[in-house]
Scaffold this motif. Sequence first.
Motif, PDB file in Angstrom:
ATOM      1  N   CYS A 236       0.830  -1.218   0.000  1.00  0.00           N
ATOM      2  CA  CYS A 236       0.000   0.000   0.000  1.00  0.00           C
ATOM      3  C   CYS A 236       0.857   1.256   0.000  1.00  0.00           C
ATOM      4  N   THR A 237       2.082   1.173   0.504  1.00  0.00           N
ATOM      5  CA  THR A 237       2.937   2.355   0.585  1.00  0.00           C
ATOM      6  C   THR A 237       3.947   2.443  -0.550  1.00  0.00           C
TER       7      THR A 237
ATOM      8  N   LYS B 140       5.571   3.364  -3.859  1.00  0.00           N
ATOM      9  CA  LYS B 140       5.299   4.422  -4.842  1.00  0.00           C
ATOM     10  C   LYS B 140       4.893   3.811  -6.178  1.00  0.00           C
TER      11      LYS B 140
ATOM     12  N   THR C 264      -8.086   8.319   0.871  1.00  0.00           N
ATOM     13  CA  THR C 264      -6.732   7.948   0.454  1.00  0.00           C
ATOM     14  C   THR C 264      -5.758   9.132   0.421  1.00  0.00           C
TER      15      THR C 264
ATOM     16  N   LYS D 162      -2.424   8.849   2.576  1.00  0.00           N
ATOM     17  CA  LYS D 162      -1.097   8.943   1.959  1.00  0.00           C
ATOM     18  C   LYS D 162      -0.236   9.966   2.703  1.00  0.00           C
TER      19      LYS D 162
ATOM     20  N   GLY E 220       2.402   7.314   2.837  1.00  0.00           N
ATOM     21  CA  GLY E 220       2.038   6.993   1.457  1.00  0.00           C
ATOM     22  C   GLY E 220       1.023   5.882   1.318  1.00  0.00           C
ATOM     23  N   CYS E 221       0.383   5.491   2.394  1.00  0.00           N
ATOM     24  CA  CYS E 221      -0.567   4.374   2.370  1.00  0.00           C
ATOM     25  C   CYS E 221      -1.793   4.687   1.503  1.00  0.00           C
ATOM     26  N   HIS E 222      -2.036   3.832   0.532  1.00  0.00           N
ATOM     27  CA  HIS E 222      -3.204   3.933  -0.343  1.00  0.00           C
ATOM     28  C   HIS E 222      -4.272   2.959   0.167  1.00  0.00           C
TER      29      HIS E 222
END
Length: 157
Positions: free
Chosen positions: A44-45, A47, A101, A105, A110-112
């Motif tokens: 999830c993090t 890039k 989101t 993030k 940066g978690c999506h």
Amino acid sequence: MQDTLKDAVPFTIVCDTLDNPDNIPSAVLDNAPYDTVLTSFSLCTAKNPQAALDSIFSLLKPGGTYVFLEHILHPAEDDATVVEHEHLNVKLWSKLQDWLTPLSKFFFHGCHLNRQTDKMILNMDGWESVEYKSVRQTHGMQYKLLPFVYGKAIKRA
């Protein structure tokens, strides 16, 4: 003591994403290929999650296993991979994941919340098989925002 521990624990831990091949530690590359690579709540993090998955794939030996536990965008209401089918307004919670989101993030490295990591893994070429289940929890707001997927993918021999 350190050498004894290294011999007793036959794995390498990477506390980072693998989406930039130039940042993969030499200790990881020097010991490749691996029988098994495991990720938990890390894609999830990334890039570039596809690049991370490509790196994971390249680190596996033929016949190797990729084991994953990742949170995902809510699966569709009729998704056959969902193992917990308690009623939840999936459209509403998916939209909420989309809306939150950008904040996630910013505040959580940066978690999506809305990644479809399960579909990315499933649609990659080179797997002999991919097996996974999705869990849609219905108790507590944080759990409703974080359905997850667990499973394994076997690299074609």
